[in-house]
Design a protein around this motif. Structure first.
Motif, PDB file in Angstrom:
ATOM      1  N   THR A 278      -2.983   4.938  -2.397  1.00 44.70           N
ATOM      2  CA  THR A 278      -3.697   4.055  -1.457  1.00 44.70           C
ATOM      3  C   THR A 278      -3.951   2.701  -2.104  1.00 44.70           C
ATOM      4  OG1 THR A 278      -4.862   6.083  -0.917  1.00 44.70           O
ATOM      5  CG2 THR A 278      -5.588   4.102   0.203  1.00 44.70           C
TER       6      THR A 278
ATOM      7  N   ILE B 101      -0.647   0.759  -2.301  1.00 40.47           N
ATOM      8  CA  ILE B 101      -0.274   0.237  -0.983  1.00 40.47           C
ATOM      9  C   ILE B 101      -1.140  -0.972  -0.624  1.00 40.47           C
ATOM     10  CG2 ILE B 101      -0.323   0.752   1.514  1.00 40.47           C
ATOM     11  CD1 ILE B 101       0.847   3.483   0.853  1.00 40.47           C
ATOM     12  N   SER B 102      -2.430  -0.892  -0.927  1.00 39.95           N
ATOM     13  CA  SER B 102      -3.255  -2.043  -0.528  1.00 39.95           C
ATOM     14  C   SER B 102      -2.958  -3.265  -1.400  1.00 39.95           C
ATOM     15  CB  SER B 102      -4.740  -1.695  -0.466  1.00 39.95           C
ATOM     16  OG  SER B 102      -5.225  -1.495  -1.749  1.00 39.95           O
TER      17      SER B 102
ATOM     18  N   ALA C 214       0.316  -4.687  -0.017  1.00 33.88           N
ATOM     19  CA  ALA C 214       0.097  -5.316   1.299  1.00 33.88           C
ATOM     20  C   ALA C 214      -0.644  -6.642   1.167  1.00 33.88           C
ATOM     21  CB  ALA C 214      -0.676  -4.361   2.205  1.00 33.88           C
TER      22      ALA C 214
ATOM     23  N   ALA D 145       3.607  -0.101   3.032  1.00 32.72           N
ATOM     24  CA  ALA D 145       2.583  -1.159   2.974  1.00 32.72           C
ATOM     25  C   ALA D 145       2.795  -2.129   4.130  1.00 32.72           C
ATOM     26  CB  ALA D 145       2.658  -1.897   1.638  1.00 32.72           C
TER      27      ALA D 145
ATOM     28  N   GLN E  72       1.928  -0.409   7.559  1.00 38.36           N
ATOM     29  CA  GLN E  72       0.472  -0.259   7.739  1.00 38.36           C
ATOM     30  C   GLN E  72      -0.183  -1.594   8.108  1.00 38.36           C
ATOM     31  OE1 GLN E  72      -1.617   1.839   4.622  1.00 38.36           O
ATOM     32  NE2 GLN E  72      -0.252   3.602   4.731  1.00 38.36           N
ATOM     33  N   SER E  73       0.460  -2.704   7.717  1.00 38.68           N
ATOM     34  CA  SER E  73      -0.080  -4.015   8.085  1.00 38.68           C
ATOM     35  C   SER E  73       0.443  -4.492   9.435  1.00 38.68           C
ATOM     36  CB  SER E  73       0.302  -5.059   7.035  1.00 38.68           C
ATOM     37  OG  SER E  73       0.058  -4.611   5.747  1.00 38.68           O
TER      38      SER E  73
END
Ligand code: RM4
Ligand code: MN
Ligand code: MN
Length: 424
Positions: free
Chosen positions: A36, A39-40, A43, A388, A391-392
């Motif tokens: 997580t 990924i953040s 992103a 990533a 999810q954005s």
């Protein structure tokens, strides 16, 4: 041309995405990484696009139009808006003055806002003549003539004032100044004039602005360049003040230069302003980032990630931009590829086990150190980068969506085959 969210989401990731991501996550979590968090970080990483990169570039031998090129600044912003929607990797544009002087500041600001874009560093241009009073043929900030130097200073100040109106917070200075033949210029005098001119510009910057100073060893001058390397740029920045830092353009190095070491050294003295990404085989700005030397790009990101996590220089203090010329590829496709290559290099650098690497370094375990770097570099992180992006709200495969939606064909319909964007 407008792309809607649902148009993007209509494209599913390929059938292997979920499984690839699951296997990769399992592997990375076993080595102590938090998916997580990765990924953040991926992103959140955003790279600015220069306003001059949206048309076909050329060489001195010719320029071949690609069709549908943006005809004005609004259309350039629209192109970057398309990139932003598909990739979710860019949210800012970097303007070059006078190539892109906004006619109506309020309107251009509103246009950018409507596309979710901000204005990154402003770029001045004293390497071409653009109808100004005196010629830059023999240089600008380092010219032997005081009135030409003053004119070049005034241009940079004007660029700062334009930037203030649209919310930019930085000025990038790249100087073409130098000489073509031995004896043509006085090395020390031209360096001192350049320093004095830059001091004049620095004084005019608002207190929350930073100055990004590029270096370049050759072109358009071929014998000597006043700011040829990071050391000279660093020396000048130190004389200007804390808000002047060195900008690394990947194409501005002689063959085999260890750019990752330059990055480390600059971060060590908190003097890395940012990056202009591109790749090069021979010259400047030639090729798409990551197309020739992806390992070098990865090693550069290793230094960036390491320098930031060790506290040498804060990650957020560094600016990121693509600076490449697109001669044979559709610029938007090229930029999609570049953004992806940068994200991949960054993601791989995040995988490096830094404490194990340091252990290997300190105990003289050369083979072990190489294994640690290569293990990260050889990991296929594409599913992580795609996740990533999705999810954005971006596309699973931006290039595929770009092609399927026939973006270029639509732009040609809208703007014609003969349109020509200002820029390189
Ligand atoms: C230069 C330098 C500058 C860019 C110009 C167009 O080589 O990289 O950053 O503004 O090209
Ligand atoms: Mn550059
Ligand atoms: Mn360049």
């Amino acid at each position: 041309m407008n792309i809607t969210k649902s148009q993007i989401q209509a494209f599913e990731p390929d059938e292997f995405h979920e499984r690839s991501l699951a296997i990769l996550s399992e592997k990375l979590e076993k080595s102590g990484l938090d998916i997580t968090d990765l990924i953040s970080k991926i992103a959140a990483f955003q790279i600015a696009i220069p306003s001059w990169a949206l048309g076909a570039g050329g060489t001195r031998f010719g320029r071949f139009s690609i069709g549908g090129e943006p005809r004005n600044l609004e259309e350039k912003l629209e192109d970057i808006g398309i990139l932003a929607q598909l990739t979710k990797k860019t949210e800012a544009v970097s303007l070059h003055i006078p190539w892109d002087i906004p006619e109506d500041y309020m309107q251009i600001k509103a246009k950018a806002e409507s596309l979710g874009l901000k204005f990154d560093a402003m770029n001045s241009n004293t390497f071409q003549d653009y109808g100004q009073k005196e010629s830059y043929k023999m240089g600008s900030l380092g010219n032997a003539s005081k009135s030409i130097r003053d004119q070049a200073i005034a241009h940079n100040v004007e660029v700062i004032r334009i930037g203030e109106k649209i919310g930019s917070k930085a000025l990038t200075v790249w100087l073409a100044d130098g000489s073509n033949f031995p004896g043509q210029a006085h090395f020390r005098n031209s360096l001192q004039w350049t320093i004095d001119s830059l001091k004049g510009i620095y004084r005019e910057m608002p207190s929350d602005w930073k100055l990004l100073l590029e270096y370049k060893p050759y072109e358009p001058n071929f014998y000597h360049t006043i700011i040829p390397d990071w050391g000279t740029s660093s020396l000048i920045c130190s004389q200007l003040g804390d808000r002047a830092k060195v900008l690394v353009d990947l194409g501005h190095h002689l063959p085999n230069t260890n750019i990752e070491q330059i990055v480390a050294t600059l971060m060590h003295q908190n003097q890395l302003a940012g990056f202009h990404f591109n790749d090069s085989k021979y010259g400047d700005d030639d090729l798409t980032t990551g197309s020739i030397k992806p390992y070098q790009l990865f090693l550069i990101f290793c230094e960036l990630v390491g320098g930031a996590s060790d506290g040498a220089q804060a990650w957020d203090s560094i600016s990121w931009m693509i600076d490449a010329s697109h001669n044979v590829k559709d610029p938007l496709e090229d930029l999609i590829q570049a953004l992806e290559a940068i994200a991949i290099a960054y993601a791989k650098a995040l995988l490096v086990d830094r404490s194990k690497l340091e252990e290997a370094q300190n105990s003289g375990d050369v083979a072990g150190a190489q294994e640690i770097l290569q293990a990260a570099f050889q990991t296929d992180v594409r599913s992580l980068v795609a996740e990533a992006r999705m999810q954005s709200g971006g596309a699973a495969d931006p290039l595929e969506v770009y092609r399927s939606l026939k973006v270029r064909e639509n732009l040609i319909k809208e703007r014609g085959t003969g349109s020509k964007a200002t820029g390189l």
